[in-house]
Write a protein that holds these residues in place. Structure first.
Motif, PDB file in Angstrom:
ATOM      1  N   ALA A  30       0.838  -1.206   0.000  1.00 16.01           N
ATOM      2  CA  ALA A  30       0.000   0.000   0.000  1.00 16.01           C
ATOM      3  C   ALA A  30       0.869   1.251   0.000  1.00 16.01           C
ATOM      4  CB  ALA A  30      -0.942  -0.005   1.198  1.00 16.01           C
ATOM      5  N   ILE A  31       1.940   1.236   0.782  1.00 18.40           N
ATOM      6  CA  ILE A  31       2.863   2.373   0.819  1.00 18.40           C
ATOM      7  C   ILE A  31       3.529   2.554  -0.539  1.00 18.40           C
ATOM      8  CG2 ILE A  31       5.020   3.226   1.814  1.00 18.40           C
ATOM      9  CD1 ILE A  31       4.103   1.716   4.428  1.00 18.40           C
ATOM     10  N   GLU A  32       3.972   1.459  -1.120  1.00 17.65           N
ATOM     11  CA  GLU A  32       4.641   1.523  -2.424  1.00 17.65           C
ATOM     12  C   GLU A  32       3.741   2.140  -3.484  1.00 17.65           C
ATOM     13  OE1 GLU A  32       7.686   1.417  -5.034  1.00 17.65           O
ATOM     14  OE2 GLU A  32       7.803   0.970  -2.895  1.00 17.65           O
ATOM     15  N   SER A  33       2.437   1.931  -3.374  1.00 21.52           N
ATOM     16  CA  SER A  33       1.510   2.467  -4.377  1.00 21.52           C
ATOM     17  C   SER A  33       1.439   3.995  -4.359  1.00 21.52           C
ATOM     18  CB  SER A  33       0.107   1.867  -4.192  1.00 21.52           C
ATOM     19  OG  SER A  33      -0.520   2.394  -3.038  1.00 21.52           O
ATOM     20  N   VAL A  34       1.842   4.622  -3.244  1.00 16.42           N
ATOM     21  CA  VAL A  34       1.830   6.092  -3.164  1.00 16.42           C
ATOM     22  C   VAL A  34       3.228   6.665  -2.926  1.00 16.42           C
ATOM     23  CG1 VAL A  34      -0.557   6.153  -2.342  1.00 16.42           C
ATOM     24  CG2 VAL A  34       1.322   6.131  -0.684  1.00 16.42           C
ATOM     25  N   ALA A  35       4.235   5.814  -2.887  1.00 17.76           N
ATOM     26  CA  ALA A  35       5.587   6.249  -2.529  1.00 17.76           C
ATOM     27  C   ALA A  35       6.102   7.393  -3.396  1.00 17.76           C
ATOM     28  CB  ALA A  35       6.554   5.065  -2.592  1.00 17.76           C
ATOM     29  N   ALA A  36       5.874   7.342  -4.681  1.00 17.80           N
ATOM     30  CA  ALA A  36       6.390   8.386  -5.579  1.00 17.80           C
ATOM     31  C   ALA A  36       5.801   9.760  -5.252  1.00 17.80           C
ATOM     32  CB  ALA A  36       6.101   8.024  -7.026  1.00 17.80           C
ATOM     33  N   GLY A  41      13.268  11.300  -1.487  1.00 14.24           N
ATOM     34  CA  GLY A  41      14.489  10.791  -2.096  1.00 14.24           C
ATOM     35  C   GLY A  41      14.984   9.537  -1.408  1.00 14.24           C
ATOM     36  N   TRP A  42      15.783   8.748  -2.114  1.00 14.00           N
ATOM     37  CA  TRP A  42      16.385   7.505  -1.627  1.00 14.00           C
ATOM     38  C   TRP A  42      15.354   6.512  -1.107  1.00 14.00           C
ATOM     39  CZ3 TRP A  42      18.331  12.204   0.428  1.00 14.00           C
ATOM     40  CH2 TRP A  42      19.453  12.668  -0.220  1.00 14.00           C
ATOM     41  N   GLY A  43      14.093   6.681  -1.500  1.00 15.16           N
ATOM     42  CA  GLY A  43      13.039   5.774  -1.063  1.00 15.16           C
ATOM     43  C   GLY A  43      12.511   6.045   0.332  1.00 15.16           C
ATOM     44  N   MET A  44      12.988   7.109   0.974  1.00 13.63           N
ATOM     45  CA  MET A  44      12.551   7.463   2.322  1.00 13.63           C
ATOM     46  C   MET A  44      11.146   8.061   2.263  1.00 13.63           C
ATOM     47  SD  MET A  44      15.237   6.558   4.012  1.00 13.63           S
ATOM     48  CE  MET A  44      15.430   7.372   5.567  1.00 13.63           C
ATOM     49  N   LEU A  60      10.141   6.218   6.999  1.00 11.51           N
ATOM     50  CA  LEU A  60      10.278   4.791   6.739  1.00 11.51           C
ATOM     51  C   LEU A  60      11.536   4.585   5.923  1.00 11.51           C
ATOM     52  CD1 LEU A  60       6.629   3.890   5.685  1.00 11.51           C
ATOM     53  CD2 LEU A  60       7.668   3.737   7.952  1.00 11.51           C
ATOM     54  N   TRP A  61      12.257   3.531   6.218  1.00 15.82           N
ATOM     55  CA  TRP A  61      13.457   3.183   5.475  1.00 15.82           C
ATOM     56  C   TRP A  61      13.119   2.012   4.558  1.00 15.82           C
ATOM     57  CZ3 TRP A  61      18.130   2.953   9.349  1.00 15.82           C
ATOM     58  CH2 TRP A  61      18.155   4.104  10.124  1.00 15.82           C
ATOM     59  N   PRO A  62      13.490   2.090   3.280  1.00 16.59           N
ATOM     60  CA  PRO A  62      13.270   0.929   2.407  1.00 16.59           C
ATOM     61  C   PRO A  62      14.238  -0.197   2.776  1.00 16.59           C
ATOM     62  CG  PRO A  62      14.447   2.659   1.225  1.00 16.59           C
ATOM     63  CD  PRO A  62      14.119   3.209   2.585  1.00 16.59           C
ATOM     64  N   LYS A  63      13.734  -1.437   2.764  1.00 17.51           N
ATOM     65  CA  LYS A  63      14.584  -2.602   3.057  1.00 17.51           C
ATOM     66  C   LYS A  63      13.960  -3.848   2.473  1.00 17.51           C
ATOM     67  CE  LYS A  63      16.955  -5.014   6.838  1.00 17.51           C
ATOM     68  NZ  LYS A  63      17.170  -6.163   6.059  1.00 17.51           N
ATOM     69  N   ASP A  64      14.737  -4.542   1.657  1.00 16.57           N
ATOM     70  CA  ASP A  64      14.337  -5.836   1.100  1.00 16.57           C
ATOM     71  C   ASP A  64      12.973  -5.796   0.412  1.00 16.57           C
ATOM     72  OD1 ASP A  64      16.720  -6.875   2.142  1.00 16.57           O
ATOM     73  OD2 ASP A  64      15.761  -7.495   4.011  1.00 16.57           O
TER      74      ASP A  64
END
Length: 95
Positions: A30-36, A41-44, A60-64
């Motif tokens: 769900a987060i990934e769907s609105v992340a952009a 930056g850096w996926g934070m 939030l820190w991106p991981k795996d």
């Protein structure tokens, strides 16, 4: 977007040690769907985090392929949390 989920506190013993809780797969998707729309930056991903009676702003820190939530020392102390404790986390994205 607000999300609530459960997780277990874990410790990363790297060059800058921190305590975290992992965001479950469904909530990470769900987060990934609105992340952009909300990343700086850096996926934070900027978030407001609430655990028990403690609330703070973090990222939030991106991981795996998912995300992890850093748990500050003052929060662990205030909420009497230890590694392995199961907790409920409420996130508000994009703050």
């Amino acid at each position: 977007m607000e999300l609530t989920f459960g997780g277990e506190i874990w410790y990363w013993r790297g060059p800058a040690p921190w305590h975290f809780v992992t965001v479950p797969d469904d909530e990470s998707a769900a987060i990934e769907s609105v992340a952009a729309l909300v990343t700086y930056g850096w996926g934070m991903i900027p978030v407001a985090v609430r655990i028990g009676g403690s609330e703070w702003q973090s990222s939030l820190w991106p991981k795996d392929g998912g995300y992890i939530v850093p748990i500050k020392a003052w929060v662990r102390s205030a909420e009497r949390l230890e590694v392995g404790d199961a907790i409920e986390v409420r996130l508000t994205l994009g703050v």
